[in-house]
Write a protein that holds these residues in place. Structure first.
Motif, PDB file in Angstrom:
ATOM      1  N   THR A   1     101.489  26.273  24.926  1.00 45.13           N
ATOM      2  CA  THR A   1     102.421  27.299  24.487  1.00 45.13           C
ATOM      3  C   THR A   1     101.894  28.708  24.763  1.00 45.13           C
ATOM      4  N   SER A   2     100.814  28.830  25.531  1.00 46.64           N
ATOM      5  CA  SER A   2     100.312  30.147  25.869  1.00 46.64           C
ATOM      6  C   SER A   2     101.287  30.851  26.797  1.00 46.64           C
ATOM      7  N   LEU A   3     101.218  32.164  26.836  1.00 44.86           N
ATOM      8  CA  LEU A   3     102.170  32.950  27.604  1.00 44.86           C
ATOM      9  C   LEU A   3     101.666  33.152  29.030  1.00 44.86           C
ATOM     10  N   ALA A   4     102.584  33.078  29.972  1.00 50.16           N
ATOM     11  CA  ALA A   4     102.229  33.223  31.384  1.00 50.16           C
ATOM     12  C   ALA A   4     101.940  34.684  31.708  1.00 50.16           C
ATOM     13  N   LYS A   5     100.910  34.907  32.524  1.00 53.45           N
ATOM     14  CA  LYS A   5     100.537  36.240  32.981  1.00 53.45           C
ATOM     15  C   LYS A   5     100.758  36.357  34.483  1.00 53.45           C
TER      16      LYS A   5
ATOM     17  N   ASN B   1     103.066  27.382  31.460  1.00 52.38           N
ATOM     18  CA  ASN B   1     102.725  27.875  30.126  1.00 52.38           C
ATOM     19  C   ASN B   1     103.911  27.887  29.174  1.00 52.38           C
ATOM     20  N   GLU B   2     105.077  28.294  29.683  1.00 53.78           N
ATOM     21  CA  GLU B   2     106.250  28.469  28.823  1.00 53.78           C
ATOM     22  C   GLU B   2     107.389  27.603  29.346  1.00 53.78           C
TER      23      GLU B   2
ATOM     24  N   GLY C   1     110.752  28.154  27.292  1.00 53.79           N
ATOM     25  CA  GLY C   1     111.108  29.487  26.840  1.00 53.79           C
ATOM     26  C   GLY C   1     112.193  30.107  27.698  1.00 53.79           C
TER      27      GLY C   1
ATOM     28  N   ASP D   1     109.995  32.490  21.064  1.00 54.41           N
ATOM     29  CA  ASP D   1     108.612  32.874  21.357  1.00 54.41           C
ATOM     30  C   ASP D   1     108.408  34.386  21.275  1.00 54.41           C
TER      31      ASP D   1
ATOM     32  N   TYR E   1     110.252  36.811  22.692  1.00 54.15           N
ATOM     33  CA  TYR E   1     110.640  37.582  23.876  1.00 54.15           C
ATOM     34  C   TYR E   1     112.026  38.167  23.676  1.00 54.15           C
TER      35      TYR E   1
ATOM     36  N   GLU F   1     100.251  41.488  31.778  1.00 56.79           N
ATOM     37  CA  GLU F   1     100.774  40.622  30.732  1.00 56.79           C
ATOM     38  C   GLU F   1     102.225  40.951  30.376  1.00 56.79           C
TER      39      GLU F   1
ATOM     40  N   ARG G   1     105.990  40.811  30.121  1.00 52.76           N
ATOM     41  CA  ARG G   1     106.853  39.635  30.237  1.00 52.76           C
ATOM     42  C   ARG G   1     108.262  40.037  30.657  1.00 52.76           C
TER      43      ARG G   1
END
Length: 428
Positions: A18-22, A48-49, A52, A103, A105, A372, A374
């Motif tokens: 569930t980490s956020l994509a960079k 990662n998401e 989402g 999440d 966003y 980072e 989004r």
């Protein structure tokens, strides 16, 4: 006792998933996208998401350009967006609508509207035309809503996309409404005006080509005089060449018209992001600045001090040689001592400059939030549009400058609409 390690591993796995994509997570996918290898871009999307808002819309967009027909996740997201859509007024009295995902966003207006247009296009692709019309009406309402005269979001490219959706359902009059609205927003475009005056023939085709690899955010400290807001401000930059484009089908050649303007999608995204989450993000960013200042201030002081000490040691060595040379009456040793002292001064100066430069670079890297940031990637920087008075058989895209890298989908809908993508970059 045996259950605990399994539970712990499951928890770690869940957190990782569930980490956020960079930005760096998109490198492989964007590399393929710039070569118009859309299937590869799909398979290398960040994991990662997976469920989402960003991940679903990016995957649906790429899949549509690839000719895909699976859209269940997009359908679910569209229903969720209707449930979670909010209308708000900022302290500057600009009104807008937004959607906060689970999440955290905040989807922008362009992303939300495009989501519903895209879902409608998927419906048309599988010949569910009534469902497609429902999505078209919903998107049109969002574009036309008078939330306030100052804050209303309308966009010529989204209007062209909406017109293409109406065409695919066979609703020519509704398509004309959006062509005319696009003309009002962008009166300088003769190409859009021609569509508003002369509809695509029933037996013809409308061609809509996405152009450019998509804008990327970068840090823009000069954008605001306020220290905190200024350092956190971003701007979007584009890299597409905006080439001239021709569609060739056997002996037929159609000059496609370049329509700029989608950079407004990205700029509006920044406005939305700043207005909605400004206070929270500024608070976090101030903490980051404080931590970075302490860390780099300490490191920088140590580096500068070390450089000065090292330089002083070399100068002291040179002074010692001068002294010894004087005692033994050796001009060569005295000369060597002076040279050593000069070198010590020069090296010390360079080392101090290098230490300060490295400290500045480290601070900039730590405070640069563009990596980072989004947003939904793979959106166009501009589009090409055109029409054919008859059906196309084996169309290809090219330019006056030579062959181009591209991808075209099969024509779809009651009135045929054909979509394509051209990366339009110098070195894909």
């Amino acid at each position: 006792m045996r259950i605990l390690p399994v539970w712990f591993l499951f928890l770690i796995f869940t957190i990782q998933c569930t980490s956020l994509a960079k930005r760096q997570d998109y490198e492989d996918s964007l590399r393929s996208y710039k070569k118009a290898a859309i299937d590869n871009a799909l398979t290398t999307l960040p994991q990662n998401e997976r469920k989402g808002f960003i991940a679903v819309l990016e995957k649906a967009h790429l899949s549509f350009l690839s000719g895909g027909r699976e859209f269940r996740d997009l359908e679910s997201l569209a229903e969720t967006s209707k449930e979670r859509l909010r209308f708000s007024a900022s302290r500057t009295l600009k009104s807008f609508f937004y959607m906060e995902s689970e999440d955290g966003y905040y989807a922008s207006e362009a992303e939300i509207i495009y989501l519903h247009i895209l879902l409608g296009l998927y419906y048309s692709r599988v010949e569910q035309y009534e469902e497609a019309k429902i999505q078209a009406r919903y998107a049109g309402n969002l574009l036309s809503g008078e939330w306030s005269a100052e804050g209303q979001f309308d966009d010529p490219t989204l209007r062209l996309l909406l017109a293409s959706l109406w065409l695919s359902t066979g609703a020519r009059e509704e398509a004309m409404v959006d062509f005319r609205r696009a003309t009002q927003i962008k009166p300088q475009s003769s190409a859009i005006r021609s569509f508003a005056n002369e509809m695509v023939p029933i037996d013809g085709e409308f061609i809509f080509v996405f152009g450019g690899p998509g804008a990327e955010p970068e840090m823009d400290p000069s954008a605001n005089l306020n220290f905190i807001r200024g350092l956190r401000n971003l701007k979007f930059t584009t890299s597409g060449k905006q080439s001239s484009l021709l569609l060739v089908d056997k002996s037929k050649s159609i000059q496609l018209n370049l329509e700029k303007g989608t950079i407004g999608w990205y700029e509006r995204h920044l406005i939305r992001d700043n207005e909605i989450s400004e206070l929270v993000e500024d608070s976090k960013y101030f903490q980051l600045i404080s931590a970075t200042a302490i860390k780099e201030g300490t490191n920088g002081t140590l580096k500068v001090t070390g450089s000065i000490l090292a330089s002083a040691s070399i100068i002291a060595l040179g002074a010692g040689l001068v002294y010894v040379g004087g005692e033994v009456h050796s001009e060569h040793v005295v000369g060597l001592g002076f040279i050593t002292m000069i070198v010590g001064f020069q090296l010390g100066s360079e080392w101090v400059k290098t230490s300060i430069r490295q400290t500045k670079e480290n601070i900039k890297e730590d405070l640069d939030v563009s990596n980072e940031y989004r947003y939904v990637r793979f959106f166009p920087e501009y589009v090409w549009i055109g029409k054919s008075k008859s059906k196309l058989n084996e169309p290809i895209l090219t330019s006056n400058q030579g062959p181009v890298t591209y991808h075209l989908t099969p024509a779809m809908g009651k009135i045929k609409v054909r979509f394509g993508f051209v990366p339009d970059v110098q070195n894909p």
